[in-house]
Scaffold this motif. Structure first.
Motif, PDB file in Angstrom:
ATOM      1  N   MET A  15       0.746  -1.191   0.023  1.00 27.35           N
ATOM      2  CA  MET A  15       0.267   0.107  -0.225  1.00 27.35           C
ATOM      3  C   MET A  15       0.739   1.343  -0.005  1.00 27.35           C
ATOM      4  O   MET A  15       0.374   2.234   0.391  1.00 27.35           O
ATOM      5  N   ALA A  16       2.117   1.082  -0.524  1.00 25.78           N
ATOM      6  CA  ALA A  16       2.974   2.257  -0.483  1.00 25.78           C
ATOM      7  C   ALA A  16       2.539   3.405  -1.533  1.00 25.78           C
ATOM      8  O   ALA A  16       2.755   4.500  -1.543  1.00 25.78           O
ATOM      9  N   ALA A  17       1.526   2.967  -2.467  1.00 29.54           N
ATOM     10  CA  ALA A  17       0.829   3.705  -3.389  1.00 29.54           C
ATOM     11  C   ALA A  17       0.265   5.067  -2.587  1.00 29.54           C
ATOM     12  O   ALA A  17       0.208   6.082  -3.324  1.00 29.54           O
ATOM     13  N   TYR A  18      -0.417   4.868  -1.398  1.00 28.82           N
ATOM     14  CA  TYR A  18      -0.831   6.064  -0.561  1.00 28.82           C
ATOM     15  C   TYR A  18       0.350   7.114  -0.191  1.00 28.82           C
ATOM     16  O   TYR A  18       0.000   8.226  -0.242  1.00 28.82           O
ATOM     17  N   ASP A  19       1.385   6.589  -0.486  1.00 31.68           N
ATOM     18  CA  ASP A  19       2.495   7.583  -0.288  1.00 31.68           C
ATOM     19  C   ASP A  19       2.665   8.781  -1.276  1.00 31.68           C
ATOM     20  O   ASP A  19       3.100   9.866  -0.950  1.00 31.68           O
ATOM     21  N   GLY A  20       2.266   8.289  -2.400  1.00 29.16           N
ATOM     22  CA  GLY A  20       2.361   9.250  -3.587  1.00 29.16           C
ATOM     23  C   GLY A  20       1.012   9.996  -3.802  1.00 29.16           C
ATOM     24  O   GLY A  20       1.122  10.983  -4.428  1.00 29.16           O
ATOM     25  N   VAL A  21       0.121   9.905  -2.932  1.00 29.14           N
ATOM     26  CA  VAL A  21      -1.015  10.745  -3.032  1.00 29.14           C
ATOM     27  C   VAL A  21      -1.476  11.309  -2.034  1.00 29.14           C
ATOM     28  O   VAL A  21      -2.547  11.914  -1.512  1.00 29.14           O
ATOM     29  N   VAL A  22      -0.433  11.658  -0.808  1.00 31.20           N
ATOM     30  CA  VAL A  22      -0.865  12.093   0.601  1.00 31.20           C
ATOM     31  C   VAL A  22      -1.624  13.519   0.203  1.00 31.20           C
ATOM     32  O   VAL A  22      -2.750  13.757   0.774  1.00 31.20           O
ATOM     33  N   GLU A  23      -0.965  14.406  -0.147  1.00 27.37           N
ATOM     34  CA  GLU A  23      -1.449  16.023  -0.490  1.00 27.37           C
ATOM     35  C   GLU A  23      -2.886  16.063  -1.110  1.00 27.37           C
ATOM     36  O   GLU A  23      -3.730  16.613  -0.846  1.00 27.37           O
ATOM     37  N   LEU A  24      -2.916  15.403  -2.288  1.00 29.60           N
ATOM     38  CA  LEU A  24      -4.069  15.126  -3.089  1.00 29.60           C
ATOM     39  C   LEU A  24      -5.326  14.402  -2.272  1.00 29.60           C
ATOM     40  O   LEU A  24      -6.180  15.150  -2.211  1.00 29.60           O
ATOM     41  N   TYR A  25      -4.926  13.450  -1.655  1.00 26.91           N
ATOM     42  CA  TYR A  25      -6.034  12.695  -0.802  1.00 26.91           C
ATOM     43  C   TYR A  25      -6.302  13.648   0.443  1.00 26.91           C
ATOM     44  O   TYR A  25      -7.597  13.673   0.805  1.00 26.91           O
ATOM     45  N   ALA A  26      -5.357  14.247   0.990  1.00 25.72           N
ATOM     46  CA  ALA A  26      -5.668  15.044   2.084  1.00 25.72           C
ATOM     47  C   ALA A  26      -6.607  16.475   1.766  1.00 25.72           C
ATOM     48  O   ALA A  26      -7.625  16.631   2.438  1.00 25.72           O
ATOM     49  N   SER A  27      -6.373  16.821   0.493  1.00 27.31           N
ATOM     50  CA  SER A  27      -7.254  17.908   0.085  1.00 27.31           C
ATOM     51  C   SER A  27      -8.549  17.526  -0.240  1.00 27.31           C
ATOM     52  O   SER A  27      -9.331  18.269  -0.170  1.00 27.31           O
ATOM     53  N   GLY A  76      -4.936   7.339   7.271  1.00 27.23           N
ATOM     54  CA  GLY A  76      -4.785   8.421   6.417  1.00 27.23           C
ATOM     55  C   GLY A  76      -4.393   9.755   6.943  1.00 27.23           C
ATOM     56  O   GLY A  76      -3.430   9.757   7.779  1.00 27.23           O
ATOM     57  N   PRO A  77      -4.576  10.865   6.385  1.00 31.88           N
ATOM     58  CA  PRO A  77      -4.248  12.258   6.893  1.00 31.88           C
ATOM     59  C   PRO A  77      -4.747  12.695   8.439  1.00 31.88           C
ATOM     60  O   PRO A  77      -4.370  13.780   8.686  1.00 31.88           O
ATOM     61  N   GLY A  78      -5.459  11.776   9.005  1.00 31.43           N
ATOM     62  CA  GLY A  78      -5.875  11.984  10.193  1.00 31.43           C
ATOM     63  C   GLY A  78      -6.992  12.824  10.662  1.00 31.43           C
ATOM     64  O   GLY A  78      -7.131  13.242  11.847  1.00 31.43           O
ATOM     65  N   HIS A  79      -7.686  13.097   9.796  1.00 32.06           N
ATOM     66  CA  HIS A  79      -8.908  14.207  10.009  1.00 32.06           C
ATOM     67  C   HIS A  79      -9.933  13.564  10.901  1.00 32.06           C
ATOM     68  O   HIS A  79     -10.375  14.035  11.851  1.00 32.06           O
ATOM     69  N   LEU A  80     -10.109  12.187  10.844  1.00 30.90           N
ATOM     70  CA  LEU A  80     -11.096  11.406  11.508  1.00 30.90           C
ATOM     71  C   LEU A  80     -10.525  11.180  12.874  1.00 30.90           C
ATOM     72  O   LEU A  80     -11.345  11.025  13.780  1.00 30.90           O
ATOM     73  N   THR A  81      -9.179  11.063  13.285  1.00 34.21           N
ATOM     74  CA  THR A  81      -8.821  10.933  14.444  1.00 34.21           C
ATOM     75  C   THR A  81      -8.899  12.085  15.287  1.00 34.21           C
ATOM     76  O   THR A  81      -9.216  12.120  16.301  1.00 34.21           O
ATOM     77  N   ALA A  82      -8.752  13.295  14.267  1.00 33.56           N
ATOM     78  CA  ALA A  82      -9.053  14.605  14.980  1.00 33.56           C
ATOM     79  C   ALA A  82     -10.728  14.792  15.527  1.00 33.56           C
ATOM     80  O   ALA A  82     -10.869  15.127  16.392  1.00 33.56           O
ATOM     81  N   MET A  83     -11.339  14.194  14.470  1.00 35.69           N
ATOM     82  CA  MET A  83     -12.882  14.179  14.660  1.00 35.69           C
ATOM     83  C   MET A  83     -13.221  13.435  16.157  1.00 35.69           C
ATOM     84  O   MET A  83     -13.982  14.012  16.971  1.00 35.69           O
ATOM     85  N   LEU A  84     -12.367  12.265  16.231  1.00 40.62           N
ATOM     86  CA  LEU A  84     -12.797  11.512  17.438  1.00 40.62           C
ATOM     87  C   LEU A  84     -12.217  12.105  18.817  1.00 40.62           C
ATOM     88  O   LEU A  84     -12.992  12.093  19.752  1.00 40.62           O
ATOM     89  N   GLY A 113       4.144   8.779   4.855  1.00 42.26           N
ATOM     90  CA  GLY A 113       3.695   9.892   4.042  1.00 42.26           C
ATOM     91  C   GLY A 113       2.591  10.376   4.834  1.00 42.26           C
ATOM     92  O   GLY A 113       2.165  11.465   5.254  1.00 42.26           O
ATOM     93  N   MET A 114       1.680   9.405   4.918  1.00 41.89           N
ATOM     94  CA  MET A 114       0.212   9.626   5.663  1.00 41.89           C
ATOM     95  C   MET A 114       0.486  10.117   7.132  1.00 41.89           C
ATOM     96  O   MET A 114      -0.137  10.945   7.627  1.00 41.89           O
ATOM     97  N   PHE A 125       0.276   9.826  16.234  1.00 43.97           N
ATOM     98  CA  PHE A 125       0.159   9.066  14.941  1.00 43.97           C
ATOM     99  C   PHE A 125       1.315   8.077  15.007  1.00 43.97           C
ATOM    100  O   PHE A 125       2.536   8.628  15.032  1.00 43.97           O
ATOM    101  N   GLN A 126       1.240   6.954  14.368  1.00 46.59           N
ATOM    102  CA  GLN A 126       2.385   6.025  14.428  1.00 46.59           C
ATOM    103  C   GLN A 126       2.287   5.206  13.188  1.00 46.59           C
ATOM    104  O   GLN A 126       1.211   4.907  12.702  1.00 46.59           O
ATOM    105  N   GLU A 127       3.330   4.842  12.404  1.00 47.67           N
ATOM    106  CA  GLU A 127       3.534   3.869  11.545  1.00 47.67           C
ATOM    107  C   GLU A 127       3.263   2.538  11.954  1.00 47.67           C
ATOM    108  O   GLU A 127       4.044   2.178  12.749  1.00 47.67           O
ATOM    109  N   ALA A 128       2.374   1.801  11.403  1.00 45.35           N
ATOM    110  CA  ALA A 128       2.163   0.422  11.869  1.00 45.35           C
ATOM    111  C   ALA A 128       1.067  -0.098  10.924  1.00 45.35           C
ATOM    112  O   ALA A 128       0.232   0.419  10.052  1.00 45.35           O
ATOM    113  N   ARG A 129       1.175  -1.577  10.654  1.00 43.52           N
ATOM    114  CA  ARG A 129       0.223  -2.454   9.941  1.00 43.52           C
ATOM    115  C   ARG A 129      -0.894  -2.826  10.718  1.00 43.52           C
ATOM    116  O   ARG A 129      -0.706  -3.122  11.996  1.00 43.52           O
ATOM    117  N   MET A 130      -1.882  -2.860   9.975  1.00 47.65           N
ATOM    118  CA  MET A 130      -3.278  -3.271  11.005  1.00 47.65           C
ATOM    119  C   MET A 130      -2.913  -4.974  11.083  1.00 47.65           C
ATOM    120  O   MET A 130      -3.889  -5.421  12.089  1.00 47.65           O
TER     121      MET A 130
END
Ligand SMILES: C[S@@+](CC[C@H](N)C(=O)[O-])C[C@H]1O[C@@H](n2cnc3c(N)ncnc32)[C@H](O)[C@@H]1O
Length: 201
Positions: A1-13, A50-58, A73-74, A87-92
């Protein structure tokens, strides 16, 4: 899922608006947070945050929330966007959390890329870290049965799931589903937006 590293800013926006335009998902997260608060154990993991917006909501909903994601990147983005949260890097597949420690887990569209054969392992890991009575909210792309269907997602191949099949998998892991919400999304993707709430037995 390294693919998400390439889209961090786009995904966050695209998605960091904390569900302002998604009242059903917002309602389910509000209900989840209320139920977690009622357990008295506020410790809650946003897995695949991801970018942490729902962590902030919680956090805003009164939970002791932290985020985990396999994408460096996320995680980096989430830390910069929400410096007071953890926030921490970890696998589910292998959560850095003690057995039975959590009051809640949010998995918001974060298991959509997991091949169906591997999903029971992820769900079992969530059952391991939830305290008895702890809550899990899983959101995903819902489809009519009987089996999950692979589809092309912009970032990586993904799977839509019949809610009944996912319900069975959760139940098998001792995570007892007790509420579900399925609704037509605003998007054209052709799947339902699906949310399942389960309680650790
Ligand atoms: C569609 S995004 C969802 C992000 C966020 N939960 C949201 O709702 O906006 C999927 C996220 O799950 C993460 N992810 C996917 N598989 C994962 C795994 N096995 N362990 C940890 N994170 C994972 C990805 O890196 C990505 O950030």
């Amino acid at each position: 899922m390294a693919a998400y590293d390439g889209v961090v800013e786009l995904y966050a926006s695209l998605f960091a608006n904390r569900l302002e335009t998604q009242p059903f998902a917002r309602a389910m997260i509000g209900t989840f947070a209320e139920l977690v608060r009622a357990t008295g154990n506020l410790r809650t993991a946003d897995v695949g945050c991801g970018p942490g917006h729902l962590t902030a909501m919680l956090h805003e909903l009164g939970l002791d929330a932290f985020g985990l994601d396999l994408s460096p990147g996320m995680v980096d983005h989430a830390r910069r966007a929400h410096p007071i949260l953890r926030f921490q890097e970890a696998r589910m597949e292998s959560l850095p959390i003690e057995d039975g420690a959590l009051g809640g887990i949010l998995a918001h569209y974060s298991m959509i890329h997991t091949p169906p054969a591997e999903l029971p392992e992820l769900i079992a890991e969530q059952g391991r870290v939830l305290a008895p009575g702890g809550l899990l909210l899983v959101s995903f792309f819902g489809t009519d049965g009987p089996e999950p269907v692979q589809f092309d997602h912009k970032v990586a191949p993904a799977y839509s799931w019949p809610a009944d099949r996912l319900t069975e998998l959760l139940d098998d892991a001792g995570l007892v589903p007790f509420a579900r919400l399925l609704h037509d999304p605003a998007s054209e993707r052709g799947f339902l937006d699906a949310h399942l709430l389960a309680r650790r037995s």
